[in-house]
Scaffold this active site. Structure first.
Site, PDB file in Angstrom:
ATOM      1  N   ASN A  35      -0.247   9.986  -5.165  1.00  0.00           N
ATOM      2  CA  ASN A  35       0.548   9.327  -6.212  1.00  0.00           C
ATOM      3  C   ASN A  35      -0.428   8.739  -7.228  1.00  0.00           C
ATOM      4  OD1 ASN A  35       2.238   7.778  -7.766  1.00  0.00           O
ATOM      5  ND2 ASN A  35       2.662   6.248  -6.174  1.00  0.00           N
ATOM      6  N   LYS A  75       0.125   7.447 -10.135  1.00  0.00           N
ATOM      7  CA  LYS A  75       0.605   6.327 -10.973  1.00  0.00           C
ATOM      8  C   LYS A  75       0.202   6.562 -12.434  1.00  0.00           C
ATOM      9  CE  LYS A  75       0.340   3.552  -6.862  1.00  0.00           C
ATOM     10  NZ  LYS A  75       0.334   2.249  -6.264  1.00  0.00           N
ATOM     11  N   HIS A  94       9.990   4.135  -5.778  1.00  0.00           N
ATOM     12  CA  HIS A  94       8.711   3.459  -5.524  1.00  0.00           C
ATOM     13  C   HIS A  94       8.856   1.987  -5.901  1.00  0.00           C
ATOM     14  CE1 HIS A  94       4.568   2.217  -5.759  1.00  0.00           C
ATOM     15  NE2 HIS A  94       4.263   3.273  -5.027  1.00  0.00           N
ATOM     16  N   GLU A 139       7.052   0.034  -7.386  1.00  0.00           N
ATOM     17  CA  GLU A 139       6.635  -0.300  -8.755  1.00  0.00           C
ATOM     18  C   GLU A 139       7.700   0.070  -9.782  1.00  0.00           C
ATOM     19  OE1 GLU A 139       2.844   1.685  -8.627  1.00  0.00           O
ATOM     20  OE2 GLU A 139       2.063   0.131  -7.300  1.00  0.00           O
ATOM     21  N   GLU A 151       6.686   2.316   2.700  1.00  0.00           N
ATOM     22  CA  GLU A 151       5.578   1.634   2.029  1.00  0.00           C
ATOM     23  C   GLU A 151       5.857   0.135   1.960  1.00  0.00           C
ATOM     24  OE1 GLU A 151       3.255   4.468  -0.786  1.00  0.00           O
ATOM     25  OE2 GLU A 151       4.864   3.565  -1.899  1.00  0.00           O
ATOM     26  N   GLY A 173      -1.964  -1.244  -2.558  1.00  0.00           N
ATOM     27  CA  GLY A 173      -3.095  -1.673  -3.376  1.00  0.00           C
ATOM     28  C   GLY A 173      -3.791  -2.941  -2.903  1.00  0.00           C
ATOM     29  N   SER A 215      -2.406   1.441   0.849  1.00  0.00           N
ATOM     30  CA  SER A 215      -3.828   1.239   1.157  1.00  0.00           C
ATOM     31  C   SER A 215      -4.415   2.221   2.167  1.00  0.00           C
ATOM     32  CB  SER A 215      -4.058  -0.203   1.638  1.00  0.00           C
ATOM     33  OG  SER A 215      -3.774  -1.107   0.587  1.00  0.00           O
TER      34      SER A 215
HETATM   35  P1  PGA Z   1      -2.145   2.602  -2.628  1.00  0.00           P
HETATM   36  O1  PGA Z   1      -0.726   2.999  -3.245  1.00  0.00           O
HETATM   37  O2  PGA Z   1      -2.573   3.734  -1.729  1.00  0.00           O
HETATM   38  O3  PGA Z   1      -3.037   2.451  -3.809  1.00  0.00           O
HETATM   39  O4  PGA Z   1      -1.964   1.346  -1.867  1.00  0.00           O
HETATM   40  C1  PGA Z   1       0.228   3.665  -2.493  1.00  0.00           C
HETATM   41  C2  PGA Z   1       1.478   3.863  -3.314  1.00  0.00           C
HETATM   42  O5  PGA Z   1       1.800   2.978  -4.127  1.00  0.00           O
HETATM   43  O6  PGA Z   1       2.172   4.879  -3.183  1.00  0.00           O
END
Ligand code: PGA
Length: 248
Positions: free
Chosen positions: A11, A13, A98, A100, A166, A172, A209
């Protein structure tokens, strides 16, 4: 867990430029090694979908988007991208829900987006997960159940839906759930799908992460079907390292 058909979904982003397509070279070569029976999927920003599709044409890497509009086809929605447009670009997957994007998307809207994606025969990666405050208040199961049942409401054929668990507090932050909690929550998701007579063979991934240091431990959890990887997937060396460590 064996690495047979383990999903590694990148992903990206809001990262990447037109030059990023070159960063796929090593991953494409790596994806061809026999030992790796993984499914590799890249979800770059909309702007890079076409070039990623072209680049990966002769490989088994597939491409997806990070969101879509509730309307499957075309319409007067400034700034929006529909499932049909994603498909037209050669995208096969779409991430929906997601964390976000959940500020602008309630479960009802997420449900409509999934419907629109399935209408266009896209594969859906539905993200669910509790916030830190939910975890502290012991509301994780309540949140996961609600996101699953409302997100998948009235949807019949769920064979194209993958669930990505998640925890929001893991994204993150470098912090991942304990092995025990992860096992428990993935089992809860599977049981919830079963009890509500949803598609019981759904693939369930973990995201948050994931990195080369924790992948071995995560691979020990036998009810996870793969990983949704953000930050670490934008660096090809690190992404390959994660996949390598998943087999060794
Ligand atoms: P990350 O993000 O691996 O940077 O923690 C995962 C995600 O948001 O899908």
């Amino acid at each position: 867990m064996t690495n047979n058909n383990i999903y590694f979904i990148a992903n990206w982003k809001m990262f990447g430029s037109t030059k990023s397509v070159n960063s796929l070279n090593k991953v494409i070569s790596y994806s061809k090694i026999k030992k790796l029976k993984a499914k590799i999927i890249y979800c770059p920003p909309y702007t890079l979908i076409k070039s990623f599709v072209n680049k990966t044409k002769n490989s088994n890497i597939e491409i997806g988007a990070q969101d879509c509009h509730v309307q499957p086809k075309y319409g007067p929605f400034t700034g929006a991208i529909s499932s049909k447009m994603i498909k037209d670009l050669g995208g096969k997957f779409v991430i929906i829900g997601h964390s976000e994007t959940r500020l602008e998307n309630d479960n009802k809207k997420i449900n409509s987006k999934i419907k629109s994606a399935l209408d266009e025969k896209l594969n859906v990666i539905l993200c669910i997960g509790e916030k830190l405050i939910d975890k502290k208040k012991n509301k994780t199961k309540f949140v996961l159940r609600k996101q699953l049942l409302q997100g998948l409401k009235n949807l019949k054929n769920l064979s194209k839906v993958i669930i990505a668990y998640e925890p929001v507090w893991s994204i993150g932050t470098g912090i991942i759930p304990t092995e025990n909690d992860l096992k428990k929550n993935i089992r809860f998701i599977r049981n919830t799908l079963k009890i509500s007579k949803k598609f019981t063979k759904s693939k369930i991934l973990y995201g948050g992460s994931v990195n080369p240091k924790n992948i071995k431990n995560l691979m020990r959890i036998d009810n996870i079907d793969g990983f949704l990887i953000g930050g670490a997937s934008t660096n090809e060396k690190i992404f390959i390292d994660i996949m390598k460590k998943s087999i060794n």
